[in-house]
Design an enzyme around this catalytic site. Structure first.
Site, PDB file in Angstrom:
ATOM      1  N   SER A  32      54.328 134.768  27.612  1.00  0.00           N
ATOM      2  CA  SER A  32      53.062 134.933  27.836  1.00  0.00           C
ATOM      3  C   SER A  32      52.366 136.417  28.024  1.00  0.00           C
ATOM      4  O   SER A  32      51.143 136.431  28.123  1.00  0.00           O
ATOM      5  CB  SER A  32      52.529 134.018  29.256  1.00  0.00           C
ATOM      6  OG  SER A  32      53.266 134.417  30.152  1.00  0.00           O
ATOM      7  N   GLU A  33      53.138 137.097  27.975  1.00  0.00           N
ATOM      8  CA  GLU A  33      52.938 138.739  28.033  1.00  0.00           C
ATOM      9  C   GLU A  33      51.692 138.983  27.226  1.00  0.00           C
ATOM     10  O   GLU A  33      50.901 139.829  27.947  1.00  0.00           O
ATOM     11  CB  GLU A  33      54.184 139.532  27.956  1.00  0.00           C
ATOM     12  CG  GLU A  33      55.143 139.684  28.928  1.00  0.00           C
ATOM     13  CD  GLU A  33      56.203 138.321  28.763  1.00  0.00           C
ATOM     14  OE1 GLU A  33      57.121 138.212  29.485  1.00  0.00           O
ATOM     15  OE2 GLU A  33      55.973 137.737  27.799  1.00  0.00           O
ATOM     16  N   VAL A  34      51.602 138.682  26.000  1.00  0.00           N
ATOM     17  CA  VAL A  34      50.386 139.178  25.144  1.00  0.00           C
ATOM     18  C   VAL A  34      49.099 138.761  25.552  1.00  0.00           C
ATOM     19  O   VAL A  34      48.089 139.524  25.321  1.00  0.00           O
ATOM     20  CB  VAL A  34      50.776 138.618  23.675  1.00  0.00           C
ATOM     21  CG1 VAL A  34      51.863 139.535  23.265  1.00  0.00           C
ATOM     22  CG2 VAL A  34      50.647 137.309  23.668  1.00  0.00           C
ATOM     23  N   ARG A  35      49.115 137.537  26.455  1.00  0.00           N
ATOM     24  CA  ARG A  35      47.758 137.192  26.830  1.00  0.00           C
ATOM     25  C   ARG A  35      47.156 138.232  27.958  1.00  0.00           C
ATOM     26  O   ARG A  35      46.275 138.094  28.463  1.00  0.00           O
ATOM     27  CB  ARG A  35      48.186 135.891  27.857  1.00  0.00           C
ATOM     28  CG  ARG A  35      48.454 134.724  26.714  1.00  0.00           C
ATOM     29  CD  ARG A  35      47.421 134.412  25.856  1.00  0.00           C
ATOM     30  NE  ARG A  35      47.744 133.353  25.007  1.00  0.00           N
ATOM     31  CZ  ARG A  35      47.594 132.085  24.811  1.00  0.00           C
ATOM     32  NH1 ARG A  35      46.760 131.563  25.745  1.00  0.00           N
ATOM     33  NH2 ARG A  35      48.074 131.230  23.915  1.00  0.00           N
ATOM     34  N   LEU A  36      48.089 139.112  28.547  1.00  0.00           N
ATOM     35  CA  LEU A  36      47.845 139.913  29.525  1.00  0.00           C
ATOM     36  C   LEU A  36      47.711 141.461  28.794  1.00  0.00           C
ATOM     37  O   LEU A  36      47.475 142.567  29.606  1.00  0.00           O
ATOM     38  CB  LEU A  36      48.592 140.190  30.585  1.00  0.00           C
ATOM     39  CG  LEU A  36      49.122 139.021  31.461  1.00  0.00           C
ATOM     40  CD1 LEU A  36      50.362 139.015  32.354  1.00  0.00           C
ATOM     41  CD2 LEU A  36      47.983 138.428  32.097  1.00  0.00           C
TER      42      LEU A  36
END
Length: 249
Positions: free
Chosen positions: A130-134
């Site tokens: 989920s890193e790209v959501r941040l």
């Protein structure tokens, strides 16, 4: 250890993340304690990694991420290095590591699953890189995740950050089994491991982690065949009896 519960159960080590109020999200303390626990797991047959409460691990702790906003580039490198050292300690643990996954395994939580040798998930477990959501990327966990799911699945799930279910995790190779009875599945796997030569299991894991070339493989099999354990296993097979390390024959 405040953030981690480490219990010795005979020849088994149980390592349980114990921050249920934070869904076992990483902070500096948990990273340090996991690194220490796996760095010292050198005399057991297997390690079971689990999470207390409703989730396996929800990735990075919100407060820990908030504090990183103020870090310099060099401080961020040092921070990421500590995370990498934790993942390396799990990945290179001499004993096989079994991940018992339930609830959420997000971001770095997926990294933990990827570092385990065997991963068993509950049917309702949910995963995400989920890193790209941040606005960031799964850089530190990427070597371990790529080794598990391959570049094709990574191209989708790294770039979308979308959540996926346990069956998808099984299909792409992040987990090896989906089981209603998680504890029963883990115990069955442990029973299988105990039927194998303890040293052979460790050397078999090294084959996967180190990927030796042709000459290296020749030497390794010769070493195992001439070892005390290898000799006992081969003789037991020829004599149609159980080897000395099994209890059920």
């Amino acid at each position: 250890m405040a953030a981690l519960r480490v219990e010795r159960d005979g020849d088994l080590l149980r390592v349980t993340m114990a921050r249920p109020e934070r869904r076992n999200a990483f902070d500096a303390e948990l990273i340090s304690e996991l690194t220490e626990a796996f760095s010292r797991a050198d005399d057991v047959r297997a390690v079971v990694l689990a999470g207390e409460g409703k989730s396996f691990s929800a990735g990075a702790d919100v407060d820990w991420m908030r504090s990183s906003i103020e870090l310099t580039y060099e401080e961020n490198v040092a921070d990421a290095r500590r995370l990498r050292m934790m993942l390396e300690a799990i990945n290179s643990c001499p004993a096989p590591v079994i991940a018992r996954v339930h609830g959420h395994a997000l971001g770095g939580g997926c990294g933990l699953v990827a570092c385990a040798d065997i991963a068993v998930a509950a049917p309702d477990a949910r995963f995400a890189f989920s890193e790209v959501r941040l606005g960031i990327i799964p850089a530190v966990i990427s070597p371990f995740a790529l080794a598990k799911i391959g570049p094709s699945a990574a191209r989708r799930y790294f770039v979308t950050g979308e959540r996926f279910d346990a069956q998808t995790a099984l299909r792409i190779g992040l987990v090896h089994e989906v089981a209603e009875d998680l504890d029963g599945a883990v115990e069955r796997i442990l029973a299988e491991l105990r039927r194998a030569g303890p040293e052979a299991v460790r050397h078999a894991k090294q084959l996967v982690v180190e990927r030796p070339d042709g000459l290296g493989t020749e030497r390794r099999i010769a070493q195992r065949r001439t070892s005390d354990e290898g000799q006992e296993g081969l003789r037991a097979f020829v004599e149609k009896r159980g080897p000395s390390w099994t209890t059920d024959g």
